[in-house]
Design a protein around this motif. Sequence first.
Motif, mmCIF file in Angstrom:
data_model
loop_
_atom_site.group_PDB
_atom_site.id
_atom_site.type_symbol
_atom_site.label_atom_id
_atom_site.label_comp_id
_atom_site.label_asym_id
_atom_site.label_seq_id
_atom_site.Cartn_x
_atom_site.Cartn_y
_atom_site.Cartn_z
ATOM 1 N N LEU A 94 0.827 -1.205 0.000
ATOM 2 C CA LEU A 94 0.000 0.000 0.000
ATOM 3 C C LEU A 94 0.859 1.250 0.000
ATOM 4 O O LEU A 94 0.642 2.170 -0.792
ATOM 5 N N GLU A 95 1.882 1.282 0.872
ATOM 6 C CA GLU A 95 2.740 2.452 0.951
ATOM 7 C C GLU A 95 3.555 2.652 -0.324
ATOM 8 O O GLU A 95 3.620 3.756 -0.873
ATOM 9 N N LEU A 96 4.200 1.591 -0.803
ATOM 10 C CA LEU A 96 5.040 1.722 -1.979
ATOM 11 C C LEU A 96 4.214 1.972 -3.233
ATOM 12 O O LEU A 96 4.626 2.730 -4.111
ATOM 13 N N ALA A 97 3.054 1.344 -3.310
ATOM 14 C CA ALA A 97 2.183 1.591 -4.461
ATOM 15 C C ALA A 97 1.729 3.044 -4.489
ATOM 16 O O ALA A 97 1.633 3.662 -5.559
ATOM 17 N N THR A 98 1.440 3.599 -3.321
ATOM 18 C CA THR A 98 1.037 5.000 -3.226
ATOM 19 C C THR A 98 2.134 5.916 -3.756
ATOM 20 O O THR A 98 1.847 6.920 -4.413
#
Length: 303
Positions: free
Chosen positions: A234-238
């Motif tokens: 979630l963080e890296l995709a964001t």
Amino acid sequence: MSGQLYDVVIIGAGPAGIQAAIHASRKKTSVLMLGRPENSALYGAHIENYAFVAGVTLGGDLLTLGLQQARSFGAEISPEDVLKLSQEGNLFHLELESGRAIQAHSLIFAMGVSKKKLSVPGERDFAGKGVSYCVDCDANFYRGATVTVTGDRSAAVDGALTLLDYAAKVYLVAEEINVSQELRDRLTTSKVEWIKSSVQEIEGERVVTALKLADGTALATEGIFIELGSKGALELATQIGVMLDSESFKYIQVNRKQETNIAGIYAAGDIVGPPYQMAKAVGEGCVAGMEAATYARKVKAAA
């Protein structure tokens, strides 16, 4: 940001990541796999339903064998987490917890799903009302506020440091931290106040107002970020615009070639959705590894 350039960088050292490293390396590409195998859900599992492996086998033993295979084909393996991810042209840029910067022609997300709950009173009641699980997603909502991060790995420490750009006061609550020395040094020389304790309860009325710590004291805060592992999908995709599924926003969307919506980025294993089975993860890792290596070679040939 520059740094050593790899053809394929794999984020995650579980069964999907290891299989991807094996197949990408066999295509004569430079491969770096990042992550700690002991953080894989397979590590402590007992396996008895995997084809070609008779009896009950420890997951950790299988991971060790897989790592040996990946290395034998030329893959480099580093037990580091990724803190930052960006793209410039056809290159992906990664900042690691050691402070090292690297580049890649292609990426494979294989970090599994690890958004763990704190499992304390008040957590469920205040979800979305001061309780968050993603600093990169929600930091902007806490400008000028007093906030707390809890967790003992790189996601928590990096999250606390990131929040210094938004919040007026940042606490990190963790009895100990398990990160690189470089990241620990950044924390201890920053304005983050590290409280060596644990959160026992999240308190408030309509929104979070305080945390009850292990010694019984109350820590006034307007929000708590629960970051109990390494940077997840979630963080890296964001950070880079990788598309998540439209229903739960927990999984990365891929096609049958394990391609995401961004050229050069692939995903495999639990992070693309259930069933959470090693056989599925290994198969998807195989496809992702071959496809990522092929993509990297095409990009290099066209340069």
